[in-house]
Motif scaffolding. Sequence first.
Motif, short mmCIF file in Angstrom:
data_model
loop_
_atom_site.label_atom_id
_atom_site.label_comp_id
_atom_site.label_asym_id
_atom_site.label_seq_id
_atom_site.Cartn_x
_atom_site.Cartn_y
_atom_site.Cartn_z
N VAL A 209 104.22 -22.00 29.44
CA VAL A 209 105.09 -21.04 28.76
C VAL A 209 106.02 -21.81 27.84
CG1 VAL A 209 106.91 -19.32 29.04
CG2 VAL A 209 104.99 -19.36 30.63
N ALA A 210 106.10 -21.37 26.59
CA ALA A 210 106.96 -22.02 25.59
C ALA A 210 107.95 -21.02 25.03
CB ALA A 210 106.11 -22.60 24.46
N LEU A 211 109.17 -21.47 24.84
CA LEU A 211 110.18 -20.73 24.08
C LEU A 211 110.30 -21.40 22.72
CD1 LEU A 211 112.47 -18.71 23.61
CD2 LEU A 211 114.01 -20.30 24.79
N ILE A 212 110.02 -20.64 21.66
CA ILE A 212 110.05 -21.16 20.30
C ILE A 212 111.16 -20.45 19.55
CG2 ILE A 212 108.74 -21.51 18.18
CD1 ILE A 212 106.18 -21.31 19.87
N LEU B 32 99.25 -21.19 17.06
CA LEU B 32 98.50 -22.35 17.56
C LEU B 32 98.69 -22.52 19.06
CD1 LEU B 32 96.71 -24.81 17.02
CD2 LEU B 32 98.80 -26.09 16.47
N PHE B 33 99.92 -22.41 19.54
CA PHE B 33 100.16 -22.52 20.97
C PHE B 33 99.44 -21.42 21.73
CE2 PHE B 33 104.25 -25.23 21.61
CZ PHE B 33 103.76 -26.20 20.75
N GLY C 1 96.43 -21.49 24.78
CA GLY C 1 96.61 -20.96 26.11
C GLY C 1 98.03 -20.68 26.55
N ALA C 2 99.02 -20.96 25.72
CA ALA C 2 100.42 -20.75 26.13
C ALA C 2 100.84 -19.30 25.95
CB ALA C 2 101.34 -21.65 25.31
N GLN C 3 101.76 -18.86 26.79
CA GLN C 3 102.48 -17.61 26.60
C GLN C 3 103.84 -17.95 26.00
OE1 GLN C 3 102.06 -16.31 30.76
NE2 GLN C 3 100.80 -14.61 30.01
N LEU C 4 104.40 -17.00 25.23
CA LEU C 4 105.49 -17.38 24.34
C LEU C 4 106.70 -16.45 24.38
CD1 LEU C 4 103.25 -18.03 21.22
CD2 LEU C 4 104.08 -19.73 22.82
N GLY C 5 107.88 -17.06 24.41
CA GLY C 5 109.10 -16.40 24.02
C GLY C 5 109.38 -16.76 22.57
N ILE C 6 109.55 -15.76 21.71
CA ILE C 6 109.79 -15.98 20.29
C ILE C 6 111.21 -15.50 19.97
CG2 ILE C 6 109.10 -15.38 17.94
CD1 ILE C 6 106.25 -14.97 19.07
#
Length: 284
Positions: free
Chosen positions: A42-45, A59-60, A64-69
């Motif tokens: 999980v990434a926060l961008i 791209l993330f 396979g990543a799940q994202l906080g935008i």
Amino acid sequence: MPDSPKIPPQHQDRMPAMEAPMEPAPDFAPRHPGTGKLAGKVALITGGDSGIGRAISVLFAREGAQLGIAYLDEHDDAAETKRLVEAEGSKAVAIPGDLGRKEQCVHAVEKTLEAFGRLDILINHAAQQYMDADFTELDEATLRRSFDSNVMSYVFCTQAALPHLPQGGSIICTSSVNAYKGNAALIAYSATRGASLAFARAMAQLLTPRGIRVNAVAPGPVWTPFIPGTFPAEKVEDFGSHVPMGRPGQPWEIATAYLFLASDDGSYYSGQCLHPNGGVIVNA
């Protein structure tokens, strides 16, 4: 070498500017199939709604990543990025608000954890940029807005994320070629990008022993909403033609640096800065 479409004069009277009106549209699309480099992560961008941030998000997601935008108020751009992430088979939560305020950074981390239950990667990317017509006339409000967006948000988001990042986690801060070579028309912005670089290197010293890698990326001229939002229309025409490659970068070309540093490919990198800048040689 990628094609370099001609950039006509254009300007937007807002910062952050919007991606949808740009001509030609920035190229965010990943070039290769995903291989699961960020599967289960999980990434926060921050600033993930447009430009380089959109390219990183897509791209993330492909990897396979799940994202906080997290973003300020560019709701249409954020909705489109969320749609693009979902088209890659992933999930995203869009989190609007002013990241120059500590409570909003805490909120962004909390919303990401609420949606996905964990946080592995923090991309400190949100920023604003203003052209300095006359340094002696640089007003305090603009200077403070620049530092709040480009420096304080990085500190606050890192503070909020740190208790949740596991061993093996990654933090990446966006800097700029202007942190290295300076820019007489972007003095405030150059100063903030020098600060974000120094912050990343200092945090690497603090966190690498804990198994959390901290790095930076310093893009050169890239065709993003920053450009029509910062410069008058006549200065936007043929943007980026001054670098050795003779063209601006496209967001997809920059996003790959963030993937490298966030994934296991970059496992021996901490306290470092990558330089996707079209061939400009700077002291690393």
